[in-house]
Design a protein around this motif. Structure first.
Motif, PDB file in Angstrom:
ATOM      1  N   ALA A  42       3.447  -3.809  -7.927  1.00  0.00           N
ATOM      2  CA  ALA A  42       4.312  -4.305  -9.116  1.00  0.00           C
ATOM      3  C   ALA A  42       4.126  -5.517  -9.531  1.00  0.00           C
ATOM      4  N   VAL A  43       4.446  -5.832 -10.857  1.00  0.00           N
ATOM      5  CA  VAL A  43       3.197  -7.463 -11.662  1.00  0.00           C
ATOM      6  C   VAL A  43       4.793  -7.768 -11.641  1.00  0.00           C
ATOM      7  N   TYR A  44       5.351  -9.582 -10.806  1.00  0.00           N
ATOM      8  CA  TYR A  44       6.142 -10.078 -11.558  1.00  0.00           C
ATOM      9  C   TYR A  44       5.967 -11.799 -12.230  1.00  0.00           C
ATOM     10  N   ASP A  45       6.240 -12.631 -12.279  1.00  0.00           N
ATOM     11  CA  ASP A  45       6.041 -13.645 -12.892  1.00  0.00           C
ATOM     12  C   ASP A  45       4.565 -14.569 -12.788  1.00  0.00           C
ATOM     13  N   ASN A  46       3.908 -14.542 -11.158  1.00  0.00           N
ATOM     14  CA  ASN A  46       2.790 -15.156 -11.495  1.00  0.00           C
ATOM     15  C   ASN A  46       2.427 -14.400  -9.677  1.00  0.00           C
ATOM     16  N   LYS A  47       2.810 -13.510  -9.619  1.00  0.00           N
ATOM     17  CA  LYS A  47       1.930 -12.646  -8.486  1.00  0.00           C
ATOM     18  C   LYS A  47       1.940 -10.433  -8.703  1.00  0.00           C
ATOM     19  N   MET A  48       1.142  -9.954  -8.570  1.00  0.00           N
ATOM     20  CA  MET A  48       1.411  -8.729  -8.193  1.00  0.00           C
ATOM     21  C   MET A  48       1.912  -8.192  -6.451  1.00  0.00           C
ATOM     22  N   CYS A  49       1.885  -7.554  -6.192  1.00  0.00           N
ATOM     23  CA  CYS A  49       3.271  -6.840  -4.900  1.00  0.00           C
ATOM     24  C   CYS A  49       2.550  -5.148  -4.445  1.00  0.00           C
ATOM     25  N   VAL A  50       2.177  -5.022  -3.672  1.00  0.00           N
ATOM     26  CA  VAL A  50       1.358  -3.399  -3.635  1.00  0.00           C
ATOM     27  C   VAL A  50       2.833  -3.576  -2.419  1.00  0.00           C
ATOM     28  N   TYR A  51       3.410  -2.089  -2.785  1.00  0.00           N
ATOM     29  CA  TYR A  51       4.310  -1.499  -1.639  1.00  0.00           C
ATOM     30  C   TYR A  51       3.887  -0.046  -0.713  1.00  0.00           C
ATOM     31  N   ASP A  52       4.039   0.025   0.299  1.00  0.00           N
ATOM     32  CA  ASP A  52       4.386   1.469   0.675  1.00  0.00           C
ATOM     33  C   ASP A  52       5.588   2.354   0.094  1.00  0.00           C
ATOM     34  N   ASN A  53       5.535   3.180   0.005  1.00  0.00           N
ATOM     35  CA  ASN A  53       6.318   4.809  -0.322  1.00  0.00           C
ATOM     36  C   ASN A  53       7.924   4.578  -0.263  1.00  0.00           C
ATOM     37  N   LYS A  54       7.612   3.499   1.106  1.00  0.00           N
ATOM     38  CA  LYS A  54       9.130   2.878   2.127  1.00  0.00           C
ATOM     39  C   LYS A  54       9.631   2.065   1.346  1.00  0.00           C
ATOM     40  N   GLY A  55       8.585   0.882   0.495  1.00  0.00           N
ATOM     41  CA  GLY A  55       9.214  -0.343   0.069  1.00  0.00           C
ATOM     42  C   GLY A  55       9.169  -1.436   0.970  1.00  0.00           C
ATOM     43  N   ASN A  56       8.277  -0.769   1.828  1.00  0.00           N
ATOM     44  CA  ASN A  56       7.728  -1.982   2.890  1.00  0.00           C
ATOM     45  C   ASN A  56       6.503  -3.189   1.465  1.00  0.00           C
ATOM     46  N   LEU A  57       6.213  -4.608   1.940  1.00  0.00           N
ATOM     47  CA  LEU A  57       5.304  -5.161   0.732  1.00  0.00           C
ATOM     48  C   LEU A  57       3.874  -5.153   2.102  1.00  0.00           C
ATOM     49  N   ILE A  58       2.957  -5.007   1.471  1.00  0.00           N
ATOM     50  CA  ILE A  58       1.964  -4.369   1.800  1.00  0.00           C
ATOM     51  C   ILE A  58       0.592  -5.702   1.702  1.00  0.00           C
ATOM     52  N   ASP A  59       0.558  -5.877   0.759  1.00  0.00           N
ATOM     53  CA  ASP A  59      -0.524  -6.875   0.206  1.00  0.00           C
ATOM     54  C   ASP A  59       0.252  -8.105  -1.270  1.00  0.00           C
ATOM     55  N   THR A  60       0.206  -9.477  -1.255  1.00  0.00           N
ATOM     56  CA  THR A  60       0.423  -9.843  -2.547  1.00  0.00           C
ATOM     57  C   THR A  60      -0.642 -10.616  -2.794  1.00  0.00           C
ATOM     58  N   ILE A  61      -0.908 -10.750  -3.882  1.00  0.00           N
ATOM     59  CA  ILE A  61      -2.243 -11.280  -4.935  1.00  0.00           C
ATOM     60  C   ILE A  61      -1.288 -12.159  -5.724  1.00  0.00           C
ATOM     61  N   THR A  62      -2.292 -13.568  -5.718  1.00  0.00           N
ATOM     62  CA  THR A  62      -1.281 -14.159  -6.809  1.00  0.00           C
ATOM     63  C   THR A  62      -2.196 -14.571  -7.933  1.00  0.00           C
ATOM     64  N   ASP A  63      -1.215 -14.384  -9.003  1.00  0.00           N
ATOM     65  CA  ASP A  63      -2.102 -13.498 -10.136  1.00  0.00           C
ATOM     66  C   ASP A  63      -2.527 -14.921 -11.122  1.00  0.00           C
ATOM     67  N   GLU A  64      -3.751 -15.815 -11.238  1.00  0.00           N
ATOM     68  CA  GLU A  64      -4.023 -16.296 -12.451  1.00  0.00           C
ATOM     69  C   GLU A  64      -4.969 -16.316 -13.655  1.00  0.00           C
ATOM     70  N   SER A  65      -4.666 -15.224 -13.560  1.00  0.00           N
ATOM     71  CA  SER A  65      -4.928 -14.810 -15.072  1.00  0.00           C
ATOM     72  C   SER A  65      -3.888 -14.128 -16.235  1.00  0.00           C
ATOM     73  N   ASN A  66      -2.678 -14.538 -15.300  1.00  0.00           N
ATOM     74  CA  ASN A  66      -1.096 -13.934 -16.558  1.00  0.00           C
ATOM     75  C   ASN A  66      -1.386 -12.877 -17.139  1.00  0.00           C
ATOM     76  N   VAL A  67      -0.277 -12.146 -15.270  1.00  0.00           N
ATOM     77  CA  VAL A  67      -0.518 -10.252 -15.367  1.00  0.00           C
ATOM     78  C   VAL A  67       0.385  -9.727 -15.542  1.00  0.00           C
ATOM     79  N   GLN A  68       0.261  -9.258 -16.802  1.00  0.00           N
ATOM     80  CA  GLN A  68       1.805  -8.547 -17.994  1.00  0.00           C
ATOM     81  C   GLN A  68       1.543  -7.082 -17.241  1.00  0.00           C
TER      82      GLN A  68
END
Length: 92
Positions: A42-68
């Motif tokens: 998933a992409v938000y305002d200034n970060k990307m998040c990875v979730y498992d198939n149950k909706g648990n947050l696995i990883d967060t990546i700070t977005d420095e390149s304005n990913v959309q």
């Protein structure tokens, strides 16, 4: 994301027979979201998040390149930003 830009978004994934495989709430305004067999990206305002198939947050990546947008290209998952394109993950 909803047009009214509310922060609660229900995310549901389905298999090829259109059977519900998972459903969860993400508390953010989404720009883009994709999934593979195991994860949702998933992409938000200034970060990307990875979730498992149950909706648990696995990883967060700070977005420095304005990913959309996130895209599958070949065996790679790419994060597409205004200043660069990054490989998030290579699939087996």
């Amino acid at each position: 994301s909803r047009q009214d830009m509310q922060t609660f978004n229900n995310v549901s994934t389905y298999n090829k027979k259109f059977e519900l495989t998972s459903s969860y709430v993400i508390n953010a305004v989404l720009y883009d979201i994709i999934s593979d067999k195991n994860n949702a990206y998933a992409v938000y305002d200034n970060k990307m998040c990875v979730y498992d198939n149950k909706g648990n947050l696995i990883d967060t990546i700070t977005d420095e390149s304005n990913v959309q947008r996130i895209a599958f290209v070949g065996n790679k998952i790419l994060a597409c930003g205004t200043s660069k394109i990054s490989v998030l993950k290579e699939l087996k």
